[in-house]
Design a protein around this motif. Structure first.
Motif, short mmCIF file in Angstrom:
data_model
loop_
_atom_site.label_atom_id
_atom_site.label_comp_id
_atom_site.label_asym_id
_atom_site.label_seq_id
_atom_site.Cartn_x
_atom_site.Cartn_y
_atom_site.Cartn_z
N VAL A 1 -1.42 -24.01 -67.65
CA VAL A 1 -0.46 -23.40 -66.87
C VAL A 1 -1.15 -22.56 -65.83
O VAL A 1 -2.19 -22.09 -66.13
N ARG A 2 -0.55 -22.55 -64.45
CA ARG A 2 -1.25 -21.85 -63.55
C ARG A 2 -1.17 -20.46 -63.96
O ARG A 2 -0.30 -19.72 -64.57
N VAL A 3 -2.25 -19.69 -63.57
CA VAL A 3 -2.34 -18.21 -63.76
C VAL A 3 -1.53 -17.40 -63.00
O VAL A 3 -1.02 -16.35 -63.31
N ASP A 4 -0.83 -18.06 -61.89
CA ASP A 4 0.05 -17.16 -61.10
C ASP A 4 1.29 -17.61 -61.29
O ASP A 4 2.12 -17.48 -60.50
N ASN A 5 1.70 -18.23 -62.56
CA ASN A 5 3.25 -18.68 -62.96
C ASN A 5 3.57 -17.82 -64.38
O ASN A 5 3.52 -18.45 -65.27
N PRO A 6 3.67 -16.68 -64.13
CA PRO A 6 4.28 -15.78 -65.43
C PRO A 6 5.65 -16.19 -66.09
O PRO A 6 5.53 -16.22 -67.08
N ARG A 7 6.48 -16.85 -65.20
CA ARG A 7 7.67 -17.28 -65.85
C ARG A 7 7.63 -18.37 -67.00
O ARG A 7 7.93 -18.40 -67.77
N ALA A 8 6.43 -19.52 -66.50
CA ALA A 8 6.34 -20.43 -67.37
C ALA A 8 5.54 -20.00 -68.52
O ALA A 8 5.48 -20.32 -69.70
N GLN A 9 4.66 -19.02 -68.46
CA GLN A 9 3.60 -18.51 -69.36
C GLN A 9 4.63 -17.85 -70.44
O GLN A 9 4.31 -17.89 -71.58
N ARG A 10 5.53 -17.29 -70.04
CA ARG A 10 6.59 -16.40 -70.94
C ARG A 10 7.26 -17.49 -71.76
O ARG A 10 7.47 -17.20 -73.02
N LEU A 11 7.57 -18.55 -71.11
CA LEU A 11 8.37 -19.48 -71.85
C LEU A 11 7.64 -20.07 -73.04
O LEU A 11 7.82 -20.19 -74.15
N TYR A 12 6.07 -20.33 -72.86
CA TYR A 12 5.28 -20.93 -73.72
C TYR A 12 4.82 -19.81 -74.63
O TYR A 12 4.60 -20.24 -75.88
N GLU A 13 4.79 -18.72 -74.40
CA GLU A 13 4.50 -17.44 -75.25
C GLU A 13 5.82 -17.30 -76.38
O GLU A 13 5.51 -17.21 -77.63
N ARG A 14 7.13 -17.48 -75.75
CA ARG A 14 8.04 -17.48 -76.55
C ARG A 14 7.92 -18.42 -77.65
O ARG A 14 8.62 -18.24 -78.84
N TYR B 1 -6.20 -25.80 -60.45
CA TYR B 1 -5.11 -26.54 -59.79
C TYR B 1 -5.56 -26.56 -58.03
O TYR B 1 -6.17 -25.50 -57.71
N GLN B 2 -5.63 -27.64 -57.49
CA GLN B 2 -6.03 -27.79 -56.36
C GLN B 2 -4.79 -28.48 -55.22
O GLN B 2 -3.75 -28.97 -55.80
N PRO B 3 -4.60 -28.06 -53.97
CA PRO B 3 -5.48 -27.27 -53.35
C PRO B 3 -5.40 -25.82 -53.68
O PRO B 3 -4.17 -25.55 -54.51
N GLY B 4 -6.10 -24.70 -53.43
CA GLY B 4 -5.97 -23.54 -53.42
C GLY B 4 -6.72 -23.09 -54.55
O GLY B 4 -7.05 -21.51 -54.59
N ASN B 5 -7.55 -23.62 -55.44
CA ASN B 5 -8.61 -23.37 -56.32
C ASN B 5 -7.86 -22.21 -57.24
O ASN B 5 -8.42 -21.19 -57.40
N VAL B 6 -6.52 -22.69 -57.82
CA VAL B 6 -5.96 -21.70 -58.55
C VAL B 6 -6.50 -22.10 -60.05
O VAL B 6 -6.68 -23.34 -60.38
N ASP B 7 -6.94 -20.86 -60.92
CA ASP B 7 -7.26 -21.07 -62.08
C ASP B 7 -5.99 -21.64 -63.23
O ASP B 7 -4.97 -21.25 -63.07
N ALA B 8 -6.47 -22.23 -64.04
CA ALA B 8 -5.45 -22.70 -65.23
C ALA B 8 -5.56 -21.68 -66.47
O ALA B 8 -6.77 -21.71 -67.06
N LEU B 9 -4.39 -21.39 -67.04
CA LEU B 9 -4.44 -20.79 -68.48
C LEU B 9 -4.33 -21.65 -69.46
O LEU B 9 -3.32 -22.39 -69.32
N VAL B 10 -5.41 -22.26 -70.25
CA VAL B 10 -5.19 -23.10 -71.29
C VAL B 10 -4.59 -22.24 -72.44
O VAL B 10 -4.95 -21.28 -72.94
N MET B 11 -3.39 -22.81 -73.28
CA MET B 11 -2.68 -22.61 -74.10
C MET B 11 -2.51 -23.42 -75.30
O MET B 11 -2.73 -24.57 -75.11
N ARG B 12 -2.54 -22.98 -76.52
CA ARG B 12 -2.40 -23.75 -77.62
C ARG B 12 -1.34 -23.18 -78.72
O ARG B 12 -1.15 -22.17 -78.80
N LEU B 13 -0.63 -24.33 -79.08
CA LEU B 13 0.28 -24.01 -80.20
C LEU B 13 -0.29 -24.70 -81.61
O LEU B 13 -0.77 -26.03 -81.35
N THR B 14 -0.68 -23.85 -82.70
CA THR B 14 -1.01 -24.67 -83.88
C THR B 14 0.00 -24.91 -85.01
O THR B 14 0.62 -23.79 -85.17
#
Length: 180
Positions: A105-118, A131-144
């Motif tokens: 998930v894009r590091v600049d997408n807190p709305r999606a991050q909150r969904l995944y955390e829930r 993420y290109q263009p813009g060279n935006v970092d991705a936060l890797v998340m895992r559900l186990t």
């Protein structure tokens, strides 16, 4: 999702992800692995009133599910559609006997991050410039050790709820209609 849905999916894809939208070939390739005994993909669409308002896809390989894509039309943000799509993917991961589900998930997408955390996803790491263009970092998340959760109760939407149509998971998914 079936091949005849690709054109509608692409319209939403380009609207939501104009700089890095998937090509028709990418969707065709994914759907080629979504049917039959050896299926390793699961793709769904969500419709309301015949209008495509969302879609999602999962790849499953060697006990690991990977959320390939998840999207909801802007006018369906905050209605719980994203949660219903994610629930469908987690249910598919369970059917594929996955012990974990990963996503970026894009590091600049807190709305999606909150969904995944829930849903119990936890941060695993950062992919620099993913993420290109813009060279935006991705936060890797895992559900186990996931069990398909009940989607969080969303606010009441203005119109009828979108239904999520399963494509390759055996058995019905509650609250959905089969498409195709």
């Amino acid at each position: 999702m079936r091949w005849w849905d690709i054109e509608r999916v692409l319209r939403l894809e380009v609207d939501l992800f104009p700089d890095d939208a998937w090509s028709p070939g990418m969707f065709w390739s994914e759907l080629a692995h979504a049917r039959g005994f050896a299926a390793t993909r699961h793709y769904v669409i969500a419709e309301t009133g015949g209008r495509l308002v969302g879609y999602a896809g999962l790849a499953a390989v060697d006990g690991t599910g990977d959320v390939q894509t998840i999207a909801a039309a802007r006018d369906h943000w905050g209605t719980g559609l994203g949660a219903r799509l994610l629930t469908n993917l987690i249910t598919a991961a369970t059917a594929f006997e996955c012990h974990e589900v990963l996503l970026e998930v894009r590091v600049d997408n807190p709305r999606a991050q909150r969904l995944y955390e829930r849903f119990g996803f936890e941060p695993l790491g950062i992919r620099k410039g993913y993420y290109q263009p813009g060279n935006v970092d991705a936060l890797v998340m895992r559900l186990t050790n996931q069990a398909p959760p009940t989607a969080p109760t969303p606010p009441t939407p203005a119109g009828p709820p979108a239904s999520v149509a399963p494509s390759s998971v055996p058995g019905p998914v509650q609250g959905t209609k089969t498409h195709g």
